[in-house]
Design an enzyme around this catalytic site. Structure first.
Site: not given
Ligand code: TAP
Length: 477
Positions: A150, A248, A282, A457
């Site tokens: 994505n 993640e 997400c 991150e």
């Protein structure tokens, strides 16, 4: 078959007999390119090359690492229009979103170009006389990066850049649906001067090549972005092998709209958070938790804005919403649309368009409640449940009642409500009068509960994963 794009291993482009087709989700007849799937032997070669090259890369000056990252940033920025177009063609997000992702990726490389020079330690006087204690950070070695479709450039960028800045060698396994963006990023890193073996690209399916990368004994750490079930399996494998792991994963992100919200801001936050990038983020807002007093006006205005969204070819400047990434992802979305109706929601939108490509109209599941499966499970498409609540306390409780905890948002004009929400939201990121999606690159990104595992991150905190701490003691006599 035309020119097959190869895997990049130990400074060489290597072919294989097994080739995948990369197709445009807006026009599935259009083949963007053919991409060689790495063999298991090639994966082993990539890890061996990374292992051999990593010590010299770690021993090189931070200036060298900074220069490579800075040059990569400059090339990416210069090519942003062309690469954004390629990204949109393979993933389906609009051209503006595609170009925006390339620009963001360039900014990420630029940020870590600076961070490469700022990896600092600490020095203490020991509690023992004549002894000094020094804390330093070292690269962890070979890191395996496994990325989803994505954000096919930004996610490889935000993992590769800090990994390289810290002196690690990288083996990147991008999603098989979107190899072109990672392939071009590899070309850019080569042009920027990354030494042979320090950065390697292996393409192919996750269940074979991804799994082999995760299991490889010479890979010291895995940074993964993708779905919860795959992440759970990777965590298990890494735990057994005592590897560092960073995950993640998904979200079911709540956007709370209180009675005192600015209606236009709330509608824009919902529209952007739920539907832009075809809801394939997400951080997308998939639960709109709306207080009773504003509920009807909010739904009416949001639904009108939803119905007016222009779906179409991502390369058309008029388009606001592109296709879903694949037929199977679209079918999954449509199953959730049907489920929401079965569960008693009034569904608006959610129809497949009668045209070529994987297009669906953005959907709202009105009259939802938080117990419904359609309101609990991640859909990863342009669908949002609208849940009516009585007051702030109920809104907060519903927002937190989820297995996920990535992003959350509230629209309100009350400082008290905003502050309480920010403090009590069980999510890694909390937004006020902003969509759940849309983050900066110089601050930490990540979530809680089933959304994330391991350290954050992005920003300077990303170095936590890509470095190991060493404490040295010196007796100077
Ligand atoms: P996944 O199916 O989990 O795939 C992610 C990556 O893992 C792909 O490269 C995939 O390879 C690979 N993979 C699959 N099985 C593997 C295995 N057994 N071992 C090692 N690697 C394996 O997710 P997706 O469909 O690409 O992306 C959608 C999901 O990702 C959504 O749930 C979404 O929430 C989540 N996501 C989360 C975030 C963040 S930042 N939290 C960002 C984007 C997406 P192939 O697909 O090539 O086979």
């Amino acid at each position: 078959m035309g020119n097959v794009k190869k895997n990049y291993i130990g400074g060489e482009w290597l072919a294989s007999d097994d080739v995948s087709e990369n197709r445009n989700p807006a026009r599935p007849d259009e083949i963007i390119g053919h991409y060689a799937r790495a063999t298991n032997e090639q994966l082993n070669q990539a890890v061996a090359a990374a292992k051999a090259a990593q010590p010299a890369w770690a021993a090189a000056t931070p200036q060298l690492r900074s220069d490579v990252l800075g040059k990569a940033a400059a090339i990416m920025m210069e090519r942003s229009q062309e690469l954004g177009r390629l990204l949109s063609r393979e993933e389906g997000k609009t051209l503006a979103e595609g170009v925006g992702e390339i620009v963001r990726s360039a900014q990420i490389f630029q940020f870590y170009c600076g961070e490469a020079l700022r990896i600092a330690g600490q020095k203490f006087d020991s509690v023992r006389p004549g002894v000094e204690a020094e804390i330093t950070r070292e690269p962890i070695g070979v890191v395996g990066l496994v990325t989803p479709w994505n954000f096919p450039t930004a996610i490889p960028a935000w993992k590769s850049a800090p990994a390289l800045a810290a002196g690690n060698a990288v083996v990147l396994k991008p999603a098989e649906l979107t190899p072109a963006s990672a392939h071009v990023m590899t070309e850019i890193l080569i042009e920027a001067g990354v030494p042979a073996g320090v950065f390697n690209l292996v393409m192919g399916s996750g269940s074979r090549i991804g799994q082999a990368l995760v299991e490889h004994p010479d890979v010291a750490g895995i940074s993964f972005t993708g779905s919860v079930p795959v992440g759970r399996g990777i965590a298990r494998t890494c735990a057994e092998r005592m590897k560092k792991v960073q995950l993640e994963m998904g979200g079911k992100n709540p956007l709370v709209v209180l009675d005192d919200a600015d209606l236009d801001i709330a509608v824009n936050c919902a529209l952007n958070g739920a539907f832009f990038s075809t809801g394939q983020k997400c951080t997308a807002s998939s639960r709109l938790i709306v207080q009773a007093g504003i509920h009807d006006a909010f739904v009416e205005k949001l639904n009108a804005a939803r119905a007016a969204l222009r779906l179409g070819d991502p390369l058309d400047a008029n388009t606001q919403i592109g296709p879903v990434v694949s037929e199977s992802q679209l079918n999954g979305n449509l199953e959730y649309v049907a489920l929401a109706a079965e569960e008693g929601c009034e569904v608006v939108g959610g129809e497949r368009l009668n045209r070529d490509g994987y297009f669906q109209t953005p959907a709202l599941f009105l009259g939802a409640n938080n117990a419904m499966r359609s309101a609990r499970e991640e859909i990863f498409g342009p669908c949002a449940s609208v849940i009516k609540v009585g007051d702030f306390d109920e809104a907060l409780a519903v927002a937190n009642d989820t297995e996920f905890g990535l992003s959350s948002a509230i629209c309100t004009s009350s400082l008290k409500s905003a502050t309480t929400f920010r403090r009590q939201s069980q999510a890694g990121m909390a937004m006020v009068n902003l969509p759940t999606a849309g983050v900066d690159y110089h601050v930490p990104f990540g979530g809680r509960k089933a959304s994330s595992l391991g350290s954050r991150e992005q920003g300077a905190l990303a170095m936590e994963f890509y470095t190991a701490v060493k404490t040295s003691y010196v007796f100077a006599g």
